[in-house]
Scaffold this motif. Structure first.
Motif, mmCIF file in Angstrom:
data_model
loop_
_atom_site.group_PDB
_atom_site.id
_atom_site.type_symbol
_atom_site.label_atom_id
_atom_site.label_comp_id
_atom_site.label_asym_id
_atom_site.label_seq_id
_atom_site.Cartn_x
_atom_site.Cartn_y
_atom_site.Cartn_z
ATOM 1 N N ILE A 147 1.116 -1.274 -0.090
ATOM 2 C CA ILE A 147 0.059 -0.379 0.258
ATOM 3 C C ILE A 147 0.773 0.603 -0.515
ATOM 4 N N PHE A 148 0.381 2.308 -1.077
ATOM 5 C CA PHE A 148 1.528 3.388 -1.036
ATOM 6 C C PHE A 148 0.870 4.202 -1.138
ATOM 7 N N VAL A 149 1.505 5.042 0.112
ATOM 8 C CA VAL A 149 0.933 6.203 0.817
ATOM 9 C C VAL A 149 2.029 7.603 0.820
ATOM 10 N N ARG A 150 1.297 8.880 0.628
ATOM 11 C CA ARG A 150 1.974 9.683 1.440
ATOM 12 C C ARG A 150 1.363 10.593 2.145
ATOM 13 N N GLU A 151 1.954 11.438 2.972
ATOM 14 C CA GLU A 151 1.233 12.137 3.888
ATOM 15 C C GLU A 151 1.025 14.008 3.005
ATOM 16 N N ARG A 152 -0.343 13.564 3.712
ATOM 17 C CA ARG A 152 -0.540 15.466 3.388
ATOM 18 C C ARG A 152 -0.028 16.821 3.237
ATOM 19 N N VAL A 153 -0.076 17.286 2.411
ATOM 20 C CA VAL A 153 0.750 18.849 2.671
ATOM 21 C C VAL A 153 0.158 19.923 4.105
ATOM 22 N N LYS A 154 -1.350 19.154 4.457
ATOM 23 C CA LYS A 154 -2.414 20.454 4.891
ATOM 24 C C LYS A 154 -2.420 19.561 6.319
ATOM 25 N N ALA A 155 -1.849 18.468 6.047
ATOM 26 C CA ALA A 155 -2.171 17.862 7.612
ATOM 27 C C ALA A 155 -1.084 17.919 8.459
ATOM 28 N N VAL A 172 -2.143 1.436 -4.659
ATOM 29 C CA VAL A 172 -2.055 -0.552 -4.013
ATOM 30 C C VAL A 172 -1.813 -1.462 -4.768
ATOM 31 N N THR A 173 -0.960 -2.406 -4.710
ATOM 32 C CA THR A 173 -0.209 -3.202 -6.016
ATOM 33 C C THR A 173 -0.315 -4.640 -5.480
ATOM 34 N N GLY A 174 -0.656 -5.722 -6.391
ATOM 35 C CA GLY A 174 -0.711 -7.756 -5.649
ATOM 36 C C GLY A 174 -1.637 -7.773 -4.511
ATOM 37 N N GLY A 175 -3.313 -7.590 -5.149
ATOM 38 C CA GLY A 175 -3.715 -8.370 -4.326
ATOM 39 C C GLY A 175 -5.593 -7.362 -4.902
ATOM 40 N N GLU A 176 -6.075 -8.221 -3.731
ATOM 41 C CA GLU A 176 -7.663 -7.543 -4.458
ATOM 42 C C GLU A 176 -8.391 -6.527 -3.128
ATOM 43 N N LEU A 177 -7.899 -5.352 -2.925
ATOM 44 C CA LEU A 177 -7.754 -4.658 -1.727
ATOM 45 C C LEU A 177 -8.446 -3.418 -2.856
ATOM 46 N N GLU A 181 -2.625 -5.256 8.562
ATOM 47 C CA GLU A 181 -2.543 -6.635 9.495
ATOM 48 C C GLU A 181 -3.264 -7.815 9.150
ATOM 49 N N HIS A 182 -4.456 -7.304 8.289
ATOM 50 C CA HIS A 182 -5.242 -8.318 8.320
ATOM 51 C C HIS A 182 -4.395 -8.749 6.890
ATOM 52 N N THR A 183 -4.101 -7.421 5.853
ATOM 53 C CA THR A 183 -4.410 -8.342 4.466
ATOM 54 C C THR A 183 -3.046 -8.439 4.379
ATOM 55 N N GLY A 184 -1.909 -8.858 5.161
ATOM 56 C CA GLY A 184 -0.917 -8.870 5.296
ATOM 57 C C GLY A 184 0.286 -7.889 4.339
ATOM 58 N N ALA A 185 -0.665 -6.857 4.050
ATOM 59 C CA ALA A 185 0.241 -5.650 3.184
ATOM 60 C C ALA A 185 1.513 -4.803 3.903
ATOM 61 N N GLU A 186 2.673 -4.801 3.304
ATOM 62 C CA GLU A 186 3.656 -3.372 3.119
ATOM 63 C C GLU A 186 2.950 -2.106 2.832
ATOM 64 N N ILE A 187 3.250 -1.409 4.303
ATOM 65 C CA ILE A 187 2.644 0.052 4.051
ATOM 66 C C ILE A 187 4.192 0.534 3.262
#
Length: 70
Positions: free
Chosen positions: A3-11, A25-30, A47-53
């Protein structure tokens, strides 16, 4: 799965709004149906999907995607 994420600018720390934006998101049905997400929610999904952040970095200047003046 990743799961690829980035920090928001205004947060910022201490804000009551979600701090991260899911980029992809890559590799899976999420399917993620939110624009912004909290770190604790990301950890639970992983944790529930076994994904890496994967936390994407920014250049610090905010120049990505801006057009140069002609």
């Amino acid at each position: 799965m990743k799961i690829f994420v980035r920090e928001r600018v205004k947060a910022t720390d201490g804000d009551k709004s979600p701090r991260f934006r899911v980029v992809g998101v890559t590799g899976g049905e999420l399917t993620i149906k939110v624009k912004r997400i909290r770190k604790c929610e990301l950890k639970q999904l992983a944790e529930h999907t076994g994904a890496e952040i994967v936390y994407l970095t920014r250049d610090g200047e905010g120049n990505e995607g801006k057009r140069e003046a002609a």
